[in-house]
Design a protein around this motif. Structure first.
Motif, PDB file in Angstrom:
ATOM      1  N   ASP A 197      25.304   4.309   1.061  1.00  8.01           N
ATOM      2  CA  ASP A 197      25.006   3.231   2.040  1.00  8.01           C
ATOM      3  C   ASP A 197      23.765   2.592   1.613  1.00  8.01           C
ATOM      4  O   ASP A 197      23.640   1.590   2.144  1.00  8.01           O
ATOM      5  N   ALA A 198      22.849   3.232   0.925  1.00 11.36           N
ATOM      6  CA  ALA A 198      21.388   3.033   0.682  1.00 11.36           C
ATOM      7  C   ALA A 198      21.352   1.844  -0.247  1.00 11.36           C
ATOM      8  O   ALA A 198      21.862   1.848  -1.302  1.00 11.36           O
ATOM      9  N   LEU A 199      20.411   0.910  -0.266  1.00 11.60           N
ATOM     10  CA  LEU A 199      19.818   0.012  -1.177  1.00 11.60           C
ATOM     11  C   LEU A 199      18.272   0.385  -1.629  1.00 11.60           C
ATOM     12  O   LEU A 199      17.575   0.594  -0.909  1.00 11.60           O
ATOM     13  N   VAL A 200      18.281   0.684  -3.053  1.00 15.96           N
ATOM     14  CA  VAL A 200      17.259   1.408  -3.508  1.00 15.96           C
ATOM     15  C   VAL A 200      16.780   0.633  -4.670  1.00 15.96           C
ATOM     16  O   VAL A 200      17.291  -0.226  -5.437  1.00 15.96           O
ATOM     17  N   THR A 201      15.324   1.129  -5.094  1.00 15.97           N
ATOM     18  CA  THR A 201      15.004   0.133  -6.184  1.00 15.97           C
ATOM     19  C   THR A 201      15.565   0.407  -7.643  1.00 15.97           C
ATOM     20  O   THR A 201      15.925   1.618  -7.976  1.00 15.97           O
ATOM     21  N   ASP A 202      16.042  -0.795  -8.231  1.00 18.77           N
ATOM     22  CA  ASP A 202      16.551  -0.826  -9.716  1.00 18.77           C
ATOM     23  C   ASP A 202      15.543  -0.604 -10.753  1.00 18.77           C
ATOM     24  O   ASP A 202      15.159  -1.658 -11.222  1.00 18.77           O
ATOM     25  N   MET A 203      15.036   0.635 -10.968  1.00 20.57           N
ATOM     26  CA  MET A 203      13.859   0.686 -11.878  1.00 20.57           C
ATOM     27  C   MET A 203      14.265   0.163 -13.492  1.00 20.57           C
ATOM     28  O   MET A 203      13.451  -0.516 -13.947  1.00 20.57           O
ATOM     29  N   GLN A 204      15.374   0.499 -13.946  1.00 18.05           N
ATOM     30  CA  GLN A 204      15.916  -0.039 -15.138  1.00 18.05           C
ATOM     31  C   GLN A 204      15.840  -1.604 -15.080  1.00 18.05           C
ATOM     32  O   GLN A 204      15.436  -2.258 -16.279  1.00 18.05           O
ATOM     33  N   GLU A 364      32.618   2.823  15.038  1.00 19.30           N
ATOM     34  CA  GLU A 364      31.519   2.739  14.095  1.00 19.30           C
ATOM     35  C   GLU A 364      30.824   3.740  13.616  1.00 19.30           C
ATOM     36  O   GLU A 364      30.885   5.059  14.196  1.00 19.30           O
ATOM     37  N   ARG A 365      29.590   3.680  12.614  1.00 21.25           N
ATOM     38  CA  ARG A 365      29.105   4.874  12.236  1.00 21.25           C
ATOM     39  C   ARG A 365      27.626   4.373  12.009  1.00 21.25           C
ATOM     40  O   ARG A 365      27.277   3.173  11.609  1.00 21.25           O
ATOM     41  N   VAL A 366      26.784   5.355  12.039  1.00 17.73           N
ATOM     42  CA  VAL A 366      25.540   5.066  11.314  1.00 17.73           C
ATOM     43  C   VAL A 366      25.358   5.164   9.946  1.00 17.73           C
ATOM     44  O   VAL A 366      25.904   6.089   9.504  1.00 17.73           O
ATOM     45  N   LEU A 367      24.860   4.226   9.215  1.00 14.46           N
ATOM     46  CA  LEU A 367      24.817   4.350   7.868  1.00 14.46           C
ATOM     47  C   LEU A 367      23.950   5.211   7.174  1.00 14.46           C
ATOM     48  O   LEU A 367      22.775   5.472   7.851  1.00 14.46           O
ATOM     49  N   HIS A 368      24.358   5.835   6.060  1.00 16.87           N
ATOM     50  CA  HIS A 368      23.668   7.099   5.575  1.00 16.87           C
ATOM     51  C   HIS A 368      22.394   6.404   4.684  1.00 16.87           C
ATOM     52  O   HIS A 368      22.854   6.174   3.748  1.00 16.87           O
ATOM     53  N   THR A 369      21.209   6.451   5.218  1.00 16.30           N
ATOM     54  CA  THR A 369      20.130   6.024   4.475  1.00 16.30           C
ATOM     55  C   THR A 369      18.893   7.010   4.719  1.00 16.30           C
ATOM     56  O   THR A 369      17.985   6.576   5.444  1.00 16.30           O
ATOM     57  N   ILE A 374      12.218   5.013   9.278  1.00 16.03           N
ATOM     58  CA  ILE A 374      11.917   4.410  10.439  1.00 16.03           C
ATOM     59  C   ILE A 374      13.128   3.570  11.118  1.00 16.03           C
ATOM     60  O   ILE A 374      13.348   3.478  12.229  1.00 16.03           O
ATOM     61  N   SER A 375      13.541   2.944  10.058  1.00 20.40           N
ATOM     62  CA  SER A 375      14.865   2.025  10.616  1.00 20.40           C
ATOM     63  C   SER A 375      16.067   2.429  10.171  1.00 20.40           C
ATOM     64  O   SER A 375      16.501   3.267   9.272  1.00 20.40           O
ATOM     65  N   PHE A 376      17.065   2.067  11.149  1.00 18.85           N
ATOM     66  CA  PHE A 376      18.401   2.762  11.117  1.00 18.85           C
ATOM     67  C   PHE A 376      19.717   1.641  11.211  1.00 18.85           C
ATOM     68  O   PHE A 376      19.282   0.649  11.983  1.00 18.85           O
ATOM     69  N   ALA A 377      20.571   1.710  10.742  1.00 18.36           N
ATOM     70  CA  ALA A 377      21.652   0.772  10.778  1.00 18.36           C
ATOM     71  C   ALA A 377      22.968   1.449  11.398  1.00 18.36           C
ATOM     72  O   ALA A 377      23.396   2.133  10.890  1.00 18.36           O
ATOM     73  N   LEU A 378      23.676   0.735  12.257  1.00 14.22           N
ATOM     74  CA  LEU A 378      24.895   0.958  12.742  1.00 14.22           C
ATOM     75  C   LEU A 378      25.952  -0.365  12.265  1.00 14.22           C
ATOM     76  O   LEU A 378      25.774  -1.374  12.593  1.00 14.22           O
ATOM     77  N   THR A 379      27.135   0.451  11.836  1.00 15.73           N
ATOM     78  CA  THR A 379      28.111  -0.698  11.450  1.00 15.73           C
ATOM     79  C   THR A 379      28.651  -1.384  12.473  1.00 15.73           C
ATOM     80  O   THR A 379      28.504  -0.885  13.676  1.00 15.73           O
ATOM     81  N   LEU A 380      29.082  -2.624  12.316  1.00 12.05           N
ATOM     82  CA  LEU A 380      29.772  -3.446  13.054  1.00 12.05           C
ATOM     83  C   LEU A 380      31.054  -3.952  12.517  1.00 12.05           C
ATOM     84  O   LEU A 380      31.395  -5.183  12.515  1.00 12.05           O
ATOM     85  N   ASP A 381      31.750  -3.259  11.614  1.00 10.32           N
ATOM     86  CA  ASP A 381      32.802  -3.529  10.829  1.00 10.32           C
ATOM     87  C   ASP A 381      34.090  -3.720  11.692  1.00 10.32           C
ATOM     88  O   ASP A 381      34.765  -4.717  11.748  1.00 10.32           O
ATOM     89  N   SER A 382      34.186  -2.994  12.896  1.00 12.14           N
ATOM     90  CA  SER A 382      35.454  -3.331  13.654  1.00 12.14           C
ATOM     91  C   SER A 382      35.320  -4.847  14.417  1.00 12.14           C
ATOM     92  O   SER A 382      36.272  -5.603  14.803  1.00 12.14           O
TER      93      SER A 382
END
Length: 579
Positions: A197-204, A364-369, A374-382
């Motif tokens: 679920d996480a967006l991370v630095t693309d070092m390459q 819904e679910r809490v995204l795994h990050t 500090i910040s948390f995300a809850l899906t709103l897919d439904s």
């Protein structure tokens, strides 16, 4: 009153009483002496009377408050309104001089002392938060974005003349990008990569872009540690190593990362293992003061940039940001500051658990990050699915096209398989030298997020009346056109963005509802999936933060109102389904 005045006072009031009062005054004087000697935060916070007495003494040391002062210059700290003067504790000269914001001001000894003491106490507060091996710290009367701009401008003279690019790990916050362009630099966007679920630095991709444009053409690499989930703080340790090897400056946007021990530890590790020239953080987001200040800090091993920032600041500066921060740090003391930090850390698992509870009740679910503390995300897919269903045209010809528009492309369904391709295209210099951010494939458009139907959508020209319905039937049952129009209006109410309005209407502030596929131009760069930090993030979601100052009571009330918004949204969906 000093000792001599107290001796004279004994002729008016009993010596035993005066002596007791004199001892109380002496305790406060000792606090001030200890503060000036240690140049650190007091262990225990001061009471308001002691803070005000200290600030008033500093104000009386400025020339505009001298009993016999006669000012005949063009700027003599004249204040017309008494309310304004009292609001600023009669500190009207400001700080610094025309050539250096940290310079002493002859007319304002008290304000100069206040500014220098604030910088020292701010450094001590950062150290207690977990930033070790810290060098100089300066407080600027600027918010974070402008402080980033000033830092980049201060770096430019140390770079080769051809240097104009800033490599910027994408974060969808307009200020971050505008801070770069305001410094007359060209941003090169390095897209993030997905890991779960996480967006991370693309070092390459970052290393590839640095090699492509050449280190001598780069002013700095800018990373971000305080950000909205599902974006994770950048891998500042890995970036610092790359910058050290390439000889390129590295500036960290640590807007609200001071309050996180994990982020502070990462930054400390970064400047121990590689290159970090400065970190910039907000005073209001980390220290609970009014907006308008920022701290620019440098590591002990590389202190030069803070001095350059001080010397390039044009003119004098307002003292307000320094005054607010100094009073707050004296109010807390070390104990109070650490208590605030501890309360925030304890709130993290509580907020996560409460979000998981309300999410589970509504599919819904809490995204795994886990990288973002500090910040948390809850899906709103439904909610997005309901909106997508609402915009489907009731005629058979349009149903298939609507379903196709709401389908998430295959490349958005899983983690990135080619990180370098996503980043090498994002943020490349265009033919005219302007940057562009282009995704490797077309991402889902606004329809995927349940965008509102247009004029030709439900209820528009595609809707038809029921065959054979006469005038009487028109009055006794809805026509197909009327049903389509009703569904169109309901679709508006089922849009996930409307869910954010529902929260706002219930006095919930600070949340963000992020759709998929939003296209937006910021500072001349076209983004896809703007707000989600990624061109093809597969979830619609909302964010909430375990920020300093937030209480368990705040979380409980937020979750309660959030649950009611879910229930109301689903009722609207059921009403729409009955049409």
């Amino acid at each position: 009153m000093n000792a001599e005045s107290c001796d004279v006072a004994c002729s008016l009031v009993s010596r035993s009483y005066i002596s007791q009062g004199q001892q109380a005054l002496a305790r406060r004087h000792k606090r001030v002496k200890a503060l000036l000697s240690s140049r650190r935060m007091p262990q225990e916070g001061w009471d308001d009377a002691s803070i005000e007495a200290f600030i008033q003494d500093l104000a009386l040391m400025d020339s505009n408050n001298f009993l016999d002062n006669v000012g005949v210059g063009e700027r003599e700290a004249r204040v017309a309104c008494g309310l304004v003067s009292r609001r600023h504790y009669h500190l009207a000269h400001g700080i610094g001089r025309s050539g250096d914001i940290a310079a002493e001001q002859p007319k304002a000894a008290g304000s100069s002392l206040l500014a220098k003491l604030t910088n020292l106490l701010a450094a001590d507060a950062l150290s207690h938060a977990g930033l070790h091996d810290l060098g100089p710290v300066t407080v600027l009367p600027l918010a974070t974005g402008m402080a980033m701009t000033v830092s980049l401008l201060a770096l430019r003279p140390s770079r080769p003349p051809a240097a104009r690019y800033v490599l910027w790990s994408r974060v969808d916050q307009k200020t971050c990008l505008k801070a770069i362009t305001a410094a007359c630099c060209t941003p090169l966007v390095v897209e993030l990569k997905r890991e779960g679920d996480a967006l991370v630095t693309d070092m390459q991709a970052l290393e590839s872009k640095l090699h492509e444009v050449g280190a001598d053409n780069v002013v700095a690499v800018v990373t971000t540690t305080g950000c909205f989930a599902p974006r994770a703080p950048d891998d500042v340790v890995a970036v610092a190593r790359v910058c050290e090897a390439a000889g390129v400056p590295h500036v960290i946007n640590n807007a609200y990362g001071v309050q996180s021990a994990a982020i502070c530890a990462q930054i400390t590790s970064a400047w121990r293992k590689g290159r970090v020239d400065a970190i910039v953080q907000s005073t209001d987001k980390n220290f609970m003061v009014p907006v308008g200040g920022a701290l620019v800090a440098a590591p002990r091993a590389r202190p030069a940039l803070v001095d350059s920032v001080n010397k390039m600041y044009p003119g004098r500066a307002a003292v307000t940001a320094h005054l607010d921060l100094l009073m707050t740090l004296l109010h807390w003391g070390v104990r109070g500051w650490k208590q605030e930090l501890s309360r925030r850390e304890e709130l993290v698992p509580y907020l996560t658990a409460r979000l998981q509870e309300v999410g589970a009740r509504h599919g819904e679910r809490v995204l795994h990050t886990p990288q973002n503390p500090i910040s948390f995300a809850l899906t709103l897919d439904s909610l997005a699915a309901a909106a997508a269903a609402a915009v489907q045209d009731p005629t058979a010809d349009n149903q298939s096209s609507s379903a196709a528009a709401s389908k998430v492309p295959e490349h958005a369904a899983g983690a990135d398989t080619s990180a370098s391709s996503s980043s090498s295209s994002g943020g490349r210099p265009g033919v005219d030298g302007r940057p562009v951010a282009v995704p490797p494939a077309e991402a889902p458009g606004p329809a995927a997020a349940g965008a509102s139907p247009g004029a030709e959508g439900p209820g528009g020209s595609g809707a038809t009346e029921a065959a054979g319905a006469g005038p009487a039937a028109e009055h006794t049952q809805p026509t197909a056109k009327a049903k389509g129009a009703a569904k169109g209006s309901k679709a508006q109410a089922l849009n996930p963005s409307f869910f954010g309005s529902m929260l706002w209407a219930r006095c919930i502030s600070g949340t963000r509802v992020v759709p998929t596929g939003k296209k937006q131009n910021v500072a001349g760069i076209d983004f896809v999936g703007y707000g989600a930090h990624h061109y093809a993030y597969p979830h619609v979601y909302m964010t909430a933060a375990a920020a300093i100052g937030t209480t368990r009571e705040d979380v409980d009330e937020f979750v309660s109102r959030l649950g009611k918004c879910f229930e109301e949204f689903h009722k609207k969906k059921q009403a729409r389904d009955l049409l």
